[in-house]
Design a protein around this motif. Structure first.
Motif, PDB file in Angstrom:
ATOM      1  N   ILE A 161      83.816  42.844  42.556  1.00  0.00           N
ATOM      2  CA  ILE A 161      83.018  41.642  42.324  1.00  0.00           C
ATOM      3  C   ILE A 161      83.266  41.194  40.890  1.00  0.00           C
ATOM      4  N   ASN A 162      82.782  40.033  40.576  1.00  0.00           N
ATOM      5  CA  ASN A 162      82.845  39.525  39.209  1.00  0.00           C
ATOM      6  C   ASN A 162      81.463  38.972  38.902  1.00  0.00           C
ATOM      7  N   ASN A 163      80.655  39.797  38.232  1.00  0.00           N
ATOM      8  CA  ASN A 163      79.267  39.420  38.008  1.00  0.00           C
ATOM      9  C   ASN A 163      78.845  39.819  36.601  1.00  0.00           C
ATOM     10  N   GLU A 164      78.028  38.999  36.010  1.00  0.00           N
ATOM     11  CA  GLU A 164      77.446  39.324  34.707  1.00  0.00           C
ATOM     12  C   GLU A 164      75.963  39.581  34.932  1.00  0.00           C
ATOM     13  N   CYS A 165      75.550  40.816  34.734  1.00  0.00           N
ATOM     14  CA  CYS A 165      74.141  41.181  34.828  1.00  0.00           C
ATOM     15  C   CYS A 165      73.480  40.761  33.522  1.00  0.00           C
ATOM     16  N   GLN A 166      72.475  39.941  33.632  1.00  0.00           N
ATOM     17  CA  GLN A 166      71.788  39.424  32.450  1.00  0.00           C
ATOM     18  C   GLN A 166      70.790  40.444  31.899  1.00  0.00           C
ATOM     19  N   ASN A 167      70.326  40.202  30.700  1.00  0.00           N
ATOM     20  CA  ASN A 167      69.293  41.031  30.109  1.00  0.00           C
ATOM     21  C   ASN A 167      67.993  40.815  30.884  1.00  0.00           C
ATOM     22  N   TRP A 168      66.946  41.518  30.497  1.00  0.00           N
ATOM     23  CA  TRP A 168      65.657  41.435  31.186  1.00  0.00           C
ATOM     24  C   TRP A 168      65.167  39.990  31.300  1.00  0.00           C
ATOM     25  N   ASP A 169      64.602  39.655  32.437  1.00  0.00           N
ATOM     26  CA  ASP A 169      63.763  38.467  32.483  1.00  0.00           C
ATOM     27  C   ASP A 169      62.327  38.974  32.409  1.00  0.00           C
ATOM     28  N   VAL A 170      61.391  38.088  32.194  1.00  0.00           N
ATOM     29  CA  VAL A 170      59.999  38.470  31.944  1.00  0.00           C
ATOM     30  C   VAL A 170      59.431  39.290  33.100  1.00  0.00           C
ATOM     31  N   GLU A 171      59.698  38.873  34.324  1.00  0.00           N
ATOM     32  CA  GLU A 171      59.140  39.561  35.491  1.00  0.00           C
ATOM     33  C   GLU A 171      59.717  40.968  35.654  1.00  0.00           C
ATOM     34  N   LEU A 172      61.024  41.105  35.508  1.00  0.00           N
ATOM     35  CA  LEU A 172      61.651  42.419  35.648  1.00  0.00           C
ATOM     36  C   LEU A 172      61.206  43.366  34.537  1.00  0.00           C
ATOM     37  N   LEU A 173      61.106  42.863  33.335  1.00  0.00           N
ATOM     38  CA  LEU A 173      60.633  43.694  32.230  1.00  0.00           C
ATOM     39  C   LEU A 173      59.204  44.167  32.497  1.00  0.00           C
ATOM     40  N   ARG A 174      58.358  43.288  32.973  1.00  0.00           N
ATOM     41  CA  ARG A 174      56.968  43.666  33.281  1.00  0.00           C
ATOM     42  C   ARG A 174      56.941  44.747  34.368  1.00  0.00           C
ATOM     43  N   GLU A 175      57.789  44.604  35.390  1.00  0.00           N
ATOM     44  CA  GLU A 175      57.867  45.602  36.457  1.00  0.00           C
ATOM     45  C   GLU A 175      58.307  46.968  35.899  1.00  0.00           C
ATOM     46  N   MET A 176      59.305  46.958  35.019  1.00  0.00           N
ATOM     47  CA  MET A 176      59.779  48.211  34.421  1.00  0.00           C
ATOM     48  C   MET A 176      58.689  48.854  33.563  1.00  0.00           C
ATOM     49  N   GLN A 177      57.974  48.029  32.817  1.00  0.00           N
ATOM     50  CA  GLN A 177      56.889  48.553  31.980  1.00  0.00           C
ATOM     51  C   GLN A 177      55.784  49.153  32.844  1.00  0.00           C
ATOM     52  N   GLU A 178      55.472  48.511  33.959  1.00  0.00           N
ATOM     53  CA  GLU A 178      54.451  49.042  34.864  1.00  0.00           C
ATOM     54  C   GLU A 178      54.889  50.374  35.467  1.00  0.00           C
ATOM     55  N   ARG A 179      56.147  50.479  35.869  1.00  0.00           N
ATOM     56  CA  ARG A 179      56.655  51.753  36.406  1.00  0.00           C
ATOM     57  C   ARG A 179      56.606  52.838  35.341  1.00  0.00           C
ATOM     58  N   PHE A 180      57.007  52.498  34.135  1.00  0.00           N
ATOM     59  CA  PHE A 180      56.991  53.422  33.003  1.00  0.00           C
ATOM     60  C   PHE A 180      55.578  53.957  32.785  1.00  0.00           C
ATOM     61  N   ILE A 181      54.612  53.051  32.683  1.00  0.00           N
ATOM     62  CA  ILE A 181      53.217  53.435  32.445  1.00  0.00           C
ATOM     63  C   ILE A 181      52.674  54.245  33.617  1.00  0.00           C
ATOM     64  N   HIS A 182      52.966  53.829  34.836  1.00  0.00           N
ATOM     65  CA  HIS A 182      52.493  54.552  36.025  1.00  0.00           C
ATOM     66  C   HIS A 182      52.950  56.008  35.990  1.00  0.00           C
ATOM     67  N   GLU A 183      54.223  56.221  35.712  1.00  0.00           N
ATOM     68  CA  GLU A 183      54.731  57.598  35.701  1.00  0.00           C
ATOM     69  C   GLU A 183      54.082  58.418  34.597  1.00  0.00           C
ATOM     70  N   LEU A 184      53.936  57.850  33.421  1.00  0.00           N
ATOM     71  CA  LEU A 184      53.317  58.599  32.323  1.00  0.00           C
ATOM     72  C   LEU A 184      51.835  58.847  32.583  1.00  0.00           C
ATOM     73  N   ASP A 185      51.164  57.913  33.251  1.00  0.00           N
ATOM     74  CA  ASP A 185      49.757  58.112  33.622  1.00  0.00           C
ATOM     75  C   ASP A 185      49.586  59.234  34.643  1.00  0.00           C
ATOM     76  N   HIS A 186      50.630  59.518  35.418  1.00  0.00           N
ATOM     77  CA  HIS A 186      50.556  60.513  36.492  1.00  0.00           C
ATOM     78  C   HIS A 186      51.358  61.782  36.169  1.00  0.00           C
ATOM     79  N   ASP A 187      51.507  62.077  34.907  1.00  0.00           N
ATOM     80  CA  ASP A 187      52.153  63.307  34.437  1.00  0.00           C
ATOM     81  C   ASP A 187      53.677  63.275  34.517  1.00  0.00           C
ATOM     82  N   GLY A 188      54.268  62.085  34.660  1.00  0.00           N
ATOM     83  CA  GLY A 188      55.704  61.976  34.477  1.00  0.00           C
ATOM     84  C   GLY A 188      55.989  62.030  32.985  1.00  0.00           C
ATOM     85  N   MET A 189      57.245  61.924  32.609  1.00  0.00           N
ATOM     86  CA  MET A 189      57.568  61.934  31.175  1.00  0.00           C
ATOM     87  C   MET A 189      58.754  61.038  30.899  1.00  0.00           C
TER      88      MET A 189
END
Length: 175
Positions: free
Chosen positions: A40-68
């Motif tokens: 393929i020939n594709n350029e993956c862009q940097n974070w958009d606001v929605e994707l960044l928010r989703e990643m931050q929520e996953r990050f916080i969820h895991e740390l809240d539940h004893d992930g690291m």
């Protein structure tokens, strides 16, 4: 000089410092249990606001539940991170998932991702896991990274993770 440290959920705002952009020339698809290359020939862009928010929520969820999380920092700048999920998986409940893993574009191929994987592996082993479960994006760079760090395709795909991201390449790394 890059330094590594455990991250706290209060540092979720730093995830936006990662430059996740990438030029993608090849992806993989699973066909009959084997990887098939798809140019393929594709350029993956940097974070958009929605994707960044989703990643931050996953990050916080895991740390809240004893992930690291382990972060790689160049001074105060976050240039890489990995998250070890809290939930044991697999038929024997002996797998912990690498939930998130990113290294900034200008910092790739310098051993940062490998160091983060090693730190996550050590922690997973301490917690009693025998394997890391990886649901990798299908890009050549991601799949090759995990394979070069000891991961292999799994025949026992986690159904919950597959349903979330059916195009991902599912692998295990023995600890």
């Amino acid at each position: 000089m890059i330094h590594y440290q455990s991250m706290t959920k209060d540092q979720s705002n730093k995830l936006g410092e990662i430059d996740r952009s990438e030029s993608i020339d090849l992806i993989y698809e699973m066909q009959d249990g084997k990887l098939t290359e798809v140019p393929i020939n594709n350029e993956c862009q940097n974070w958009d606001v929605e994707l960044l928010r989703e990643m931050q929520e996953r990050f916080i969820h895991e740390l809240d539940h004893d992930g690291m999380a382990i972060g790689a920092f160049d001074g105060d700048l976050l240039v890489g991170f990995g998250v070890l999920a809290h939930q044991f998986r697999g038929a024997n409940q002996d797998q912990l998932q690498v939930d998130l893993m990113y290294v900034s574009r200008n910092y790739r191929r310098q051993g940062i991702g490998t160091r983060i994987m090693n730190e996550l592996s050590t922690e997973a082993k301490k917690r009693g896991a025998k394997y890391l479960y990886i649901s990798s994006t299908e890009t050549r760079s991601a799949v090759s990274f995990y394979q070069n760090n000891g991961s292999q395709l799994t025949d026992h795909v986690d159904e919950e993770l597959f349903l979330k991201e059916p195009l991902d390449i599912h692998m295990l790394k023995e600890l």
